[in-house]
Design a protein around this motif. Structure first.
Motif, PDB file in Angstrom:
ATOM      1  N   ALA A  78       0.818  -1.220   0.000  1.00  0.00           N
ATOM      2  CA  ALA A  78       0.000   0.000   0.000  1.00  0.00           C
ATOM      3  C   ALA A  78       0.847   1.263   0.000  1.00  0.00           C
ATOM      4  CB  ALA A  78      -0.923  -0.010   1.214  1.00  0.00           C
ATOM      5  N   ALA A  79       1.987   1.240  -0.694  1.00  0.00           N
ATOM      6  CA  ALA A  79       2.874   2.400  -0.746  1.00  0.00           C
ATOM      7  C   ALA A  79       2.568   3.230  -1.989  1.00  0.00           C
ATOM      8  CB  ALA A  79       4.327   1.947  -0.755  1.00  0.00           C
ATOM      9  N   TRP A  80       1.988   4.406  -1.787  1.00  0.00           N
ATOM     10  CA  TRP A  80       1.612   5.287  -2.901  1.00  0.00           C
ATOM     11  C   TRP A  80       2.783   6.206  -3.246  1.00  0.00           C
ATOM     12  CZ3 TRP A  80      -3.406   6.523  -5.184  1.00  0.00           C
ATOM     13  CH2 TRP A  80      -4.386   5.560  -4.900  1.00  0.00           C
ATOM     14  N   LEU A  81       3.280   6.062  -4.478  1.00  0.00           N
ATOM     15  CA  LEU A  81       4.421   6.838  -4.941  1.00  0.00           C
ATOM     16  C   LEU A  81       4.187   7.311  -6.384  1.00  0.00           C
ATOM     17  CD1 LEU A  81       7.241   4.500  -3.555  1.00  0.00           C
ATOM     18  CD2 LEU A  81       6.579   6.732  -2.627  1.00  0.00           C
ATOM     19  N   PRO A  82       4.784   8.428  -6.788  1.00  0.00           N
ATOM     20  CA  PRO A  82       5.886   9.119  -6.127  1.00  0.00           C
ATOM     21  C   PRO A  82       5.478  10.264  -5.191  1.00  0.00           C
ATOM     22  CG  PRO A  82       5.605  10.019  -8.319  1.00  0.00           C
ATOM     23  CD  PRO A  82       4.589   8.903  -8.184  1.00  0.00           C
ATOM     24  N   VAL A  83       4.175  10.593  -5.083  1.00  0.00           N
ATOM     25  CA  VAL A  83       3.791  11.799  -4.353  1.00  0.00           C
ATOM     26  C   VAL A  83       3.240  11.508  -2.963  1.00  0.00           C
ATOM     27  CG1 VAL A  83       2.279  13.826  -4.350  1.00  0.00           C
ATOM     28  CG2 VAL A  83       3.344  13.085  -6.480  1.00  0.00           C
ATOM     29  N   THR A  84       2.205  10.664  -2.876  1.00  0.00           N
ATOM     30  CA  THR A  84       1.428  10.549  -1.651  1.00  0.00           C
ATOM     31  C   THR A  84       2.273  10.128  -0.449  1.00  0.00           C
ATOM     32  OG1 THR A  84      -0.445   9.914  -3.033  1.00  0.00           O
ATOM     33  CG2 THR A  84      -0.675   9.574  -0.665  1.00  0.00           C
ATOM     34  N   HIS A  85       3.128   9.140  -0.628  1.00  0.00           N
ATOM     35  CA  HIS A  85       3.970   8.655   0.463  1.00  0.00           C
ATOM     36  C   HIS A  85       5.443   9.064   0.294  1.00  0.00           C
ATOM     37  CE1 HIS A  85       1.002   5.208   1.739  1.00  0.00           C
ATOM     38  NE2 HIS A  85       0.586   6.428   2.051  1.00  0.00           N
ATOM     39  N   LYS A  86       5.674  10.130  -0.460  1.00  0.00           N
ATOM     40  CA  LYS A  86       7.045  10.574  -0.732  1.00  0.00           C
ATOM     41  C   LYS A  86       7.819  10.838   0.563  1.00  0.00           C
ATOM     42  CE  LYS A  86       9.725  14.089  -3.195  1.00  0.00           C
ATOM     43  NZ  LYS A  86      10.607  14.417  -2.064  1.00  0.00           N
TER      44      LYS A  86
END
Length: 278
Positions: A78-86
């Motif tokens: 559930a790792a949102w990249l490149p922005v949400t979990h940057k």
């Protein structure tokens, strides 16, 4: 957001166990977002079919990242990249392995009902009264909320970003649509709301929410060495937006997430064979 990392070790204590290659136990961390619930349950079903005992532990996003970094969790999807979990990734990238995307075409932003006479975030500068000068948000500290705060600054908006959760946000959206009223909500794709209601993202010409996102699989650093079979499945694990949103809607309508995941796994043996290499 990063300041939260120093305060979340207590949340990590929610784990029932830690990674143990000898016991055949896999610990998965996840955020209780509807997409993460679907993906984690599917992965858990596949790993159980391969003979592993799987522990699934829901945590806030910051604690989820920290749990993988410290090895209290083996992985998360559930790792949102490149922005949400940057911010989380920038802080912890040396302590985790970024395996890669399991969902392509994800995005975050603000959405309104299709009937609302607003098409761009810029228009809220003059039309904020249509939505009572509010944007309905989710968990405080979430990456989406950080991006929303940035959008308010970028567009110089006089709106209040309301903290809440996925559940309170969608409840507010349902109530507004039932009344044929206007509302702006923070949202993301994949999400079951797009299968239930006719919605539209607001254009973001200043790029406050970034572009296309991917949802990624992240593992503890030594997982490939200690549990190579699990690591191989994680590396091959990929879903489509269509499949995930379908299960998200089923779960929202009352189906048990573990049951819907099991049914999906049973109905897609070819995909599972690609993941397991069998």
């Amino acid at each position: 957001m990063i300041r939260m990392l120093s305060t979340i070790l207590l949340a990590s204590a929610a784990f029932t166990g830690s990674a143990n290659a000898q016991s055949g136990t896999v610990d998965l961390a996840y955020v209780e977002w509807s997409d993460a619930v679907v993906a984690t349950n599917i992965l858990a079903a596949v790993l159980e079919d391969e003979g592993y005992t799987v522990n699934m532990t829901p945590l806030p996003a910051a604690a989820m990242w920290q749990a993988v970094a410290t090895g209290e969790a083996d992985a998360m999807v559930a790792a949102w990249l490149p922005v949400t979990h940057k911010a989380y990734y920038d802080e912890l990238q040396d302590q985790v392995e970024l395996i890669g995307p399991n969902i392509e075409g994800a995005k975050i932003g603000w959405a309104v009902p299709a009937y609302t006479d607003i098409t761009s975030i810029e228009e809220l500068k003059d039309k904020a009264d249509l939505v009572e000068n509010q944007v309905i948000g989710i968990d405080p500290g979430a990456g989406l909320m950080q991006a929303s705060e940035q959008a308010i600054k970028d567009y110089d908006l006089s709106v209040n970003l309301m903290d809440g959760s996925d559940a309170t946000m969608t409840a507010a959206l349902k109530d507004a649509i039932d009344r044929n009223e206007d509302i702006v909500v923070t949202t993301w794709t994949p999400h079951w709301m797009f299968g239930r209601w006719d919605l539209k993202y607001l254009d973001d010409p200043k790029g406050s929410f970034g572009g296309e996102e991917t949802v990624n699989t992240v593992a503890r650093k030594d997982l490939a060495t200690e549990m190579p079979e699990v690591h191989a499945i994680l590396k091959n694990f990929k879903l489509t937006l269509e499949d995930e949103q379908k299960l998200m809607l089923e779960n929202e309508e009352g189906k048990n997430p573990a049951e819907s995941a099991r049914e999906w796994v049973a109905a897609n043996p070819d995909i599972i064979a690609q993941w397991t290499g069998k």
